[in-house]
Design a protein around this motif. Sequence first.
Motif, PDB file in Angstrom:
ATOM      1  N   ASP A  90     -11.165  -3.474   8.639  1.00  0.00           N
ATOM      2  CA  ASP A  90     -10.942  -2.206   7.948  1.00  0.00           C
ATOM      3  C   ASP A  90     -10.723  -1.122   8.995  1.00  0.00           C
ATOM      4  N   ASN A 110      -4.977  -8.615   7.818  1.00  0.00           N
ATOM      5  CA  ASN A 110      -5.322  -8.777   6.405  1.00  0.00           C
ATOM      6  C   ASN A 110      -4.214  -9.359   5.536  1.00  0.00           C
ATOM      7  N   SER A 136      -9.717 -10.913  -1.557  1.00  0.00           N
ATOM      8  CA  SER A 136      -9.170  -9.568  -1.647  1.00  0.00           C
ATOM      9  C   SER A 136     -10.329  -8.564  -1.688  1.00  0.00           C
ATOM     10  N   SER A 137     -10.247  -7.576  -2.564  1.00  0.00           N
ATOM     11  CA  SER A 137     -11.273  -6.541  -2.662  1.00  0.00           C
ATOM     12  C   SER A 137     -11.021  -5.723  -3.921  1.00  0.00           C
ATOM     13  N   TYR A 150      -6.586  -0.237   4.608  1.00  0.00           N
ATOM     14  CA  TYR A 150      -7.281  -1.395   4.044  1.00  0.00           C
ATOM     15  C   TYR A 150      -6.854  -1.607   2.589  1.00  0.00           C
ATOM     16  N   CYS A 151      -6.848  -0.536   1.805  1.00  0.00           N
ATOM     17  CA  CYS A 151      -6.440  -0.638   0.398  1.00  0.00           C
ATOM     18  C   CYS A 151      -5.010  -1.151   0.272  1.00  0.00           C
ATOM     19  N   LYS A 154      -4.901  -4.898   0.963  1.00  0.00           N
ATOM     20  CA  LYS A 154      -5.452  -5.710  -0.126  1.00  0.00           C
ATOM     21  C   LYS A 154      -4.581  -5.632  -1.385  1.00  0.00           C
ATOM     22  N   GLU A 181     -12.149 -10.961  -5.770  1.00  0.00           N
ATOM     23  CA  GLU A 181     -12.108  -9.503  -5.598  1.00  0.00           C
ATOM     24  C   GLU A 181     -13.530  -8.935  -5.564  1.00  0.00           C
ATOM     25  N   THR A 250     -18.474  -7.824  -8.709  1.00  0.00           N
ATOM     26  CA  THR A 250     -19.022  -6.515  -8.347  1.00  0.00           C
ATOM     27  C   THR A 250     -20.434  -6.383  -8.883  1.00  0.00           C
TER      28      THR A 250
END
Length: 281
Positions: A90, A110, A136-137, A150-151, A154, A181, A250
């Motif tokens: 990141d 990434n 991913s995220s 970073y966003c 991903k 995610e 999450t």
Amino acid sequence: MKVDKNLRSILITGASTGIGRETTEFLAKNGFHVYAGARKDKDITSLSQIPNVTPLKLDVTKSHEIEDAFSLIETNKTGLFAVINNAGIDVLGPLVDFDIEAFKLQLDVNLLGVHRIISKFFPLILQSEGRIINISSGMGLASVPFSGFYCASKAGLEAYNDSLRRELMLINKKIKVIIIEPGIVKTSIWKKDYPKDLESSLFHQSYLKWQKINVSPYEPNKKSLTPDIIARKIYISLIKKRPKLRYLVTERNFIYRILFAAPEKLKDWALRLVISRQKID
């Protein structure tokens, strides 16, 4: 080390710490042989102490190390049931304060790193009719300030994953392409010092406020996930006959889904309000 060929073999990148290390240990204890990729010699030595783990020197930005890893797996004749693309970094800070090289670094690890691994090891996955799992995220679904690179990486991975899945279903429906995610996880990716060259930035104060509410998952009051939760979800995605296409993992899935579905102007308003109310000591 001698490999038990009765175990299904998988390859995971970024196995030295966090999600990668936890997943390596969990899978090795639960019926898999793990080729664990890491960059540093000390991490490779540590990984070599785990039963059913074969450590590999593997930087996803270095083609020669990817070639060497592929050659070792071919030499061992274990085949490969799955590739788990976990390696990631990141690059943190305001977008307008970074030069293009920082963005290239972020994408090189990434996103391009994922492609390098998949394109090289795909023949083994095709042979086993196995699985490709990309980590991913939640930030690939909803972007936040000061992690823009970073966003973007991903979000790009989300698109790459969907395109790959839809291509492969045209040639072999047994191959599964899955994306995980996670929300905020207690891993070393968030343990970063404040970028000192940003102290003169126009965004200096806003950045400090955002840091207080977002990227401190190690603080006792932060509701964040531990890596073992992600490791167990990866395990499920490997053993299920019909795994989900994507696993959102999450602290509060329902709340996250509402946030993702909210109008963009509402997200902007809420974010600005939350940041503005933060006090810097």
